[in-house]
Design an enzyme around this catalytic site. Sequence first.
Site, PDB file in Angstrom:
ATOM      1  N   LYS A 217       0.825  -1.210   0.000  1.00 19.19           N
ATOM      2  CA  LYS A 217       0.000   0.000   0.000  1.00 19.19           C
ATOM      3  C   LYS A 217       0.858   1.257   0.000  1.00 19.19           C
ATOM      4  O   LYS A 217       0.455   2.282  -0.528  1.00 19.19           O
ATOM      5  CB  LYS A 217      -0.969   0.005   1.196  1.00 19.19           C
ATOM      6  CG  LYS A 217      -2.124  -0.957   1.018  1.00 19.19           C
ATOM      7  CD  LYS A 217      -3.216  -0.726   2.039  1.00 19.19           C
ATOM      8  CE  LYS A 217      -4.398  -1.656   1.814  1.00 19.19           C
ATOM      9  NZ  LYS A 217      -5.368  -1.589   2.898  1.00 19.19           N
TER      10      LYS A 217
ATOM     11  N   LYS B 230      -3.856 -11.358  -6.643  1.00 17.26           N
ATOM     12  CA  LYS B 230      -5.183 -11.588  -6.023  1.00 17.26           C
ATOM     13  C   LYS B 230      -6.227 -10.601  -6.567  1.00 17.26           C
ATOM     14  O   LYS B 230      -5.875  -9.477  -6.950  1.00 17.26           O
ATOM     15  CB  LYS B 230      -5.087 -11.538  -4.495  1.00 17.26           C
ATOM     16  CG  LYS B 230      -5.255 -10.183  -3.911  1.00 17.26           C
ATOM     17  CD  LYS B 230      -5.543 -10.202  -2.412  1.00 17.26           C
ATOM     18  CE  LYS B 230      -5.707  -8.743  -2.010  1.00 17.26           C
ATOM     19  NZ  LYS B 230      -6.166  -8.431  -0.734  1.00 17.26           N
TER      20      LYS B 230
ATOM     21  N   LYS C   5     -10.553  -5.292  -4.417  1.00 15.34           N
ATOM     22  CA  LYS C   5     -11.571  -4.236  -4.514  1.00 15.34           C
ATOM     23  C   LYS C   5     -11.014  -3.026  -5.238  1.00 15.34           C
ATOM     24  O   LYS C   5     -11.729  -2.280  -5.865  1.00 15.34           O
ATOM     25  CB  LYS C   5     -11.917  -3.700  -3.112  1.00 15.34           C
ATOM     26  CG  LYS C   5     -12.584  -4.607  -2.151  1.00 15.34           C
ATOM     27  CD  LYS C   5     -12.916  -3.757  -0.897  1.00 15.34           C
ATOM     28  CE  LYS C   5     -13.191  -4.613   0.323  1.00 15.34           C
ATOM     29  NZ  LYS C   5     -12.122  -4.642   1.291  1.00 15.34           N
TER      30      LYS C   5
HETATM   31  P1  TYM Z   1     -10.455  -6.900   3.315  1.00 15.99           P
HETATM   32  O1  TYM Z   1     -11.562  -5.919   3.469  1.00 15.99           O
HETATM   33  O2  TYM Z   1      -9.326  -6.570   2.425  1.00 15.99           O
HETATM   34  O3  TYM Z   1     -10.989  -8.269   2.856  1.00 15.99           O
HETATM   35  C1  TYM Z   1     -12.045  -8.920   3.555  1.00 15.99           C
HETATM   36  C2  TYM Z   1     -11.864 -10.418   3.534  1.00 15.99           C
HETATM   37  O4  TYM Z   1     -11.837 -10.896   2.201  1.00 15.99           O
HETATM   38  C3  TYM Z   1     -10.676 -11.707   2.018  1.00 15.99           C
HETATM   39  N1  TYM Z   1     -10.227 -11.547   0.618  1.00 15.99           N
HETATM   40  C4  TYM Z   1     -10.057 -12.553  -0.242  1.00 15.99           C
HETATM   41  N2  TYM Z   1     -10.238 -13.875  -0.124  1.00 15.99           N
HETATM   42  C5  TYM Z   1      -9.991 -14.629  -1.206  1.00 15.99           C
HETATM   43  N3  TYM Z   1      -9.574 -14.126  -2.404  1.00 15.99           N
HETATM   44  C6  TYM Z   1      -9.393 -12.802  -2.568  1.00 15.99           C
HETATM   45  N4  TYM Z   1      -9.005 -12.325  -3.746  1.00 15.99           N
HETATM   46  C7  TYM Z   1      -9.626 -11.946  -1.450  1.00 15.99           C
HETATM   47  N5  TYM Z   1      -9.536 -10.602  -1.269  1.00 15.99           N
HETATM   48  C8  TYM Z   1      -9.904 -10.385   0.016  1.00 15.99           C
HETATM   49  C9  TYM Z   1      -9.669 -11.181   3.010  1.00 15.99           C
HETATM   50  O5  TYM Z   1      -8.685 -12.142   3.316  1.00 15.99           O
HETATM   51  C10 TYM Z   1     -10.551 -10.865   4.184  1.00 15.99           C
HETATM   52  O6  TYM Z   1     -10.797 -12.028   4.954  1.00 15.99           O
HETATM   53  N6  TYM Z   1      -7.762  -6.336   7.377  1.00 15.99           N
HETATM   54  C11 TYM Z   1      -8.961  -6.969   6.907  1.00 15.99           C
HETATM   55  C12 TYM Z   1     -10.207  -6.489   7.614  1.00 15.99           C
HETATM   56  C13 TYM Z   1     -10.127  -6.666   9.094  1.00 15.99           C
HETATM   57  C14 TYM Z   1     -10.133  -7.896   9.800  1.00 15.99           C
HETATM   58  C15 TYM Z   1     -10.046  -7.536  11.185  1.00 15.99           C
HETATM   59  C16 TYM Z   1     -10.155  -9.216   9.405  1.00 15.99           C
HETATM   60  C17 TYM Z   1     -10.069  -5.657  10.006  1.00 15.99           C
HETATM   61  N7  TYM Z   1     -10.024  -6.198  11.269  1.00 15.99           N
HETATM   62  C18 TYM Z   1      -9.993  -8.516  12.171  1.00 15.99           C
HETATM   63  C19 TYM Z   1     -10.133 -10.197  10.410  1.00 15.99           C
HETATM   64  C20 TYM Z   1     -10.043  -9.849  11.766  1.00 15.99           C
HETATM   65  C21 TYM Z   1      -9.076  -6.621   5.427  1.00 15.99           C
HETATM   66  O7  TYM Z   1      -8.478  -5.733   4.936  1.00 15.99           O
HETATM   67  O8  TYM Z   1      -9.933  -7.309   4.765  1.00 15.99           O
END
Ligand code: TYM
Length: 331
Positions: A113, A195, A198
Amino acid sequence: MDKKVIYSAVQPSGNLTIGNYLGAIRNWVSMQDEYDCFYAVADMHAITVRQEPSELRRRTLELVALYLACGIDPEKCALYVQSHVPQHAELAWVLNTIAYVGEMSRMTQFKDKSQRHAENINMGLMDYPVLMAADILLYQTQLVPVGADQKQHVEIARDLAIRFNNRYGETFTVPEPLILKSGAKICSLQDPTKKMSKSDENPNASVFLTDDRDTIVRKFKRAVTDSGSEVKFSEDKPGVSNLLSVYCAFRGIAIRDAEREFCGKGYGDLKLAVGETVADALAPVQEEQKRLLSDKKYLSEVLKAGAEKAYRAARRTLSKVYRKVGFYQGE
Ligand code: TYM
């Protein structure tokens, strides 16, 4: 015996993709009966990258509606918005004092990032994993269901829990990531070595949960595939393997069975079948999300109840932490 605690969250930082759905949200639903679940909208994480305030507000509510539309039951778990529970920021501050700048600056997502947002490498971006550790540790979480890309962050949460416990005495449960094989890493349709995200600049790279049927089918038709013609899951066929993963995750079948289904058929057949499968699966979710978004009063009630549930659990942990570190809390 007490139920195991599950915690997970998604950032309302863009349109959700089928990666978010398959890697995370879909798996949360099946855990509600067996575990004590906390599911949050991580709006405080989202602002580590610049957000348009009115859009952030809209996306937050859309994400809540999406959780519900996917089958998250607010009676069974705590569904809430992170910024509604102040203990997240409070615990993050304490954890900051045992987290090292060196380890945070080595995190893959931070490095990524920082490159993509070179004009805005703010402290929050570097502190992101500490806030995430606070989310998880506040609820004495045992399992964190996430996609493969979040494994490193859950590991930092484990390290911080162990470090704190060693320094101040048993306080936190040490959490573990729960990464299911199916759907853990869905890749970009335009560059299947990367990957699906979003925030990808190429709109054809990601399939969004809000895409309509024609868009979904078209995006899969345009997906980059590999040389050769056999529909087979293998390392040298990242494009086809990704399409097979998506297909199998949505259909709930094994890769082997899908390969058999497409035996003697071509890439075009696979692309069409995946597109239609995904569109069929998402249609009812989209419809239910739309219905829920027209009932803002209900959504507010759900969030209020969720925040209260989370607050009670979070307060217990935070007051223990404050006692352990020596904050005076009255006689
Ligand atoms: P975020 O918002 O980027 O993504 C949310 C969830 O989606 C999963 N994910 C994927 N899984 C499979 N293939 C993909 N291409 C893909 N892109 C995203 C991510 O692994 C995630 O599970 N930091 C976290 C949000 C968060 C969080 C937490 C998660 C904040 N606090 C505490 C767990 C526990 C995040 O950025 O997710």
